[in-house]
Design a protein around this motif. Structure first.
Motif, short mmCIF file in Angstrom:
data_model
loop_
_atom_site.label_atom_id
_atom_site.label_comp_id
_atom_site.label_asym_id
_atom_site.label_seq_id
_atom_site.Cartn_x
_atom_site.Cartn_y
_atom_site.Cartn_z
N PRO A 200 -0.12 -17.35 17.81
CA PRO A 200 0.37 -17.83 16.52
C PRO A 200 0.40 -19.35 16.45
N VAL A 201 0.20 -19.86 15.25
CA VAL A 201 0.28 -21.30 14.99
C VAL A 201 1.33 -21.50 13.91
N VAL A 202 2.43 -22.15 14.26
CA VAL A 202 3.56 -22.32 13.35
C VAL A 202 3.61 -23.77 12.87
N LEU A 203 3.66 -23.95 11.56
CA LEU A 203 3.89 -25.27 10.97
C LEU A 203 5.36 -25.37 10.64
N PHE A 204 6.07 -26.23 11.33
CA PHE A 204 7.51 -26.33 11.14
C PHE A 204 7.84 -27.54 10.26
N GLY A 205 8.43 -27.26 9.09
CA GLY A 205 8.77 -28.30 8.14
C GLY A 205 7.99 -28.13 6.85
N LYS A 206 8.51 -27.31 5.96
CA LYS A 206 7.77 -26.97 4.74
C LYS A 206 7.48 -28.20 3.88
N LYS A 207 8.43 -29.09 3.76
CA LYS A 207 8.22 -30.27 2.92
C LYS A 207 7.05 -31.09 3.43
N TYR A 208 6.92 -31.18 4.74
CA TYR A 208 5.85 -31.99 5.33
C TYR A 208 4.50 -31.28 5.26
N TRP A 209 4.47 -29.98 5.56
CA TRP A 209 3.21 -29.27 5.72
C TRP A 209 2.74 -28.54 4.47
N GLN A 210 3.60 -28.41 3.45
CA GLN A 210 3.23 -27.60 2.29
C GLN A 210 1.96 -28.09 1.61
N GLY A 211 1.81 -29.41 1.50
CA GLY A 211 0.62 -29.96 0.84
C GLY A 211 -0.66 -29.59 1.57
N LEU A 212 -0.63 -29.66 2.89
CA LEU A 212 -1.80 -29.28 3.68
C LEU A 212 -2.09 -27.79 3.52
N TYR A 213 -1.03 -26.99 3.59
CA TYR A 213 -1.19 -25.53 3.45
C TYR A 213 -1.79 -25.20 2.08
N ASP A 214 -1.28 -25.84 1.03
CA ASP A 214 -1.78 -25.58 -0.33
C ASP A 214 -3.24 -26.00 -0.46
N TRP A 215 -3.61 -27.11 0.19
CA TRP A 215 -5.00 -27.56 0.13
C TRP A 215 -5.93 -26.55 0.80
N VAL A 216 -5.53 -26.04 1.95
CA VAL A 216 -6.33 -25.03 2.63
C VAL A 216 -6.48 -23.79 1.74
N LYS A 217 -5.37 -23.41 1.10
CA LYS A 217 -5.40 -22.21 0.24
C LYS A 217 -6.19 -22.45 -1.04
N THR A 237 7.34 -22.54 8.09
CA THR A 237 8.77 -22.23 8.12
C THR A 237 9.61 -23.49 8.27
N ASP A 238 10.89 -23.34 7.91
CA ASP A 238 11.90 -24.38 8.13
C ASP A 238 12.99 -23.88 9.07
N ASP A 239 12.83 -22.69 9.57
CA ASP A 239 13.91 -22.03 10.30
C ASP A 239 13.53 -21.85 11.78
N ILE A 240 14.37 -22.37 12.67
CA ILE A 240 14.09 -22.29 14.10
C ILE A 240 14.06 -20.84 14.57
N GLU A 241 15.01 -20.04 14.13
CA GLU A 241 15.04 -18.64 14.53
C GLU A 241 13.76 -17.91 14.10
N ASP A 242 13.27 -18.24 12.91
CA ASP A 242 12.05 -17.63 12.41
C ASP A 242 10.86 -18.04 13.28
N ALA A 243 10.79 -19.31 13.65
CA ALA A 243 9.69 -19.79 14.49
C ALA A 243 9.71 -19.10 15.85
N VAL A 244 10.89 -18.97 16.44
CA VAL A 244 11.01 -18.32 17.74
C VAL A 244 10.66 -16.84 17.63
N ARG A 245 11.06 -16.22 16.51
CA ARG A 245 10.73 -14.79 16.30
C ARG A 245 9.23 -14.59 16.27
N VAL A 246 8.51 -15.44 15.56
CA VAL A 246 7.05 -15.33 15.49
C VAL A 246 6.43 -15.43 16.88
#
Length: 258
Positions: A200-217, A237-246
């Motif tokens: 898995p590849v996790v991008l942590f920090g939605k505010k920072y990475w959202q623009g890149l994610y939207d461009w890819v999409k 994600t912005d959630d540490i627990e979610d990142a660790v779960r993935v």
């Protein structure tokens, strides 16, 4: 021996890494790096005769890296900016993330430098985890941060990248610059082409990475340059627990398959 820093004594003098070699004080003045000398073919033709010998040094770096990291437990590589200050909120996020990964039973691997890398190593070490730093020779000073338990310094980026991939079960990308982006897209390419699996590849920090994610999409996917399943390789994600779960779910799936 100490150095003065802002009027105070600094017990850790500035240093530059050149592979396993540490350069301090006036020895830091060499401006070129091993990577640069390998890739820069301008100038005299001497390089034609010396490149075959460089293969031995490259081979030695692989052997050293494999030997040093062979017994590292299941690990997660976390990337992030070296420029993140200790008073920045992202530093605390990195520290908390490193601690959470350690508590989940994972070692952490970073580039071993300051900023977000230091934060992750620090959080892991403080939580009793195994904190690894893979440094690189740069034209400016950057030693391994003090929270690295096992550190390996490399001359060549491509050798270091191999170690990041080989000894990790996942990548988590905190906000970072070109180095983080480089590692991010290399990991995605390897997963897309099935050179590595269950990664898995996790991008942590939605505010920072959202623009890149939207461009890819909106551009890359819409333009038919990648498929839906390729976009699904990214988890935002912005959630540490979610990142660790993935990470845990992917690692369990890998373990079940083996």
């Amino acid at each position: 021996m100490t150095e003065e820093k802002n009027g105070a004594v600094d017990e850790h003098p500035k240093e530059k890494q050149r592979g396993p070699v540490v350069l301090r004080r006036e020895r830091r003045d060499e401006l070129t790096t091993t990577d640069q000398r390998l890739l820069d073919s301008r100038g005299p033709s001497d390089w034609v005769h010396t490149d075959p010998w460089r293969v031995l040094r490259i081979q030695a770096e692989f052997v050293e890296g494999f030997g040093a990291l062979a017994e590292v437990p299941s690990a997660v590589t976390v990337f992030g900016s070296a420029r993140t200050g200790r008073d920045h909120p992202e530093y605390q996020v990195g520290r908390d993330l490193g601690g959470a990964l350690a508590q989940a039973g994972f070692a952490v691997i970073t580039g071993g430098g300051p900023g977000a890398m230091e934060a992750v190593n620090r959080g892991c070490s403080e939580a009793g985890g195994f904190s690894v730093g893979l440094g690189i020779e740069l034209p400016f000073e950057q030693g391994l941060n003090p929270w690295v338990d096992l550190g390996v310094n490399f001359r060549y980026f491509f050798v270091r990248k191999t170690m990041f991939i080989k000894y990790s079960q996942a990548f988590i990308c905190l906000p970072g610059g070109f180095g983080t982006l480089d590692e991010l897209f290399e990991a995605l390419t390897l997963v897309q082409t099935k050179k590595v699996t269950k990664f898995p590849v996790v991008l942590f920090g939605k505010k920072y990475w959202q623009g890149l994610y939207d461009w890819v999409k909106d551009s890359v996917l819409e333009g038919g340059k990648v498929g839906e399943k390729d976009l699904a390789l990214l988890h935002l994600t912005d959630d540490i627990e979610d990142a660790v779960r993935v990470v845990k779910e992917a690692h369990q799936a890998w373990a079940d398959a083996h």
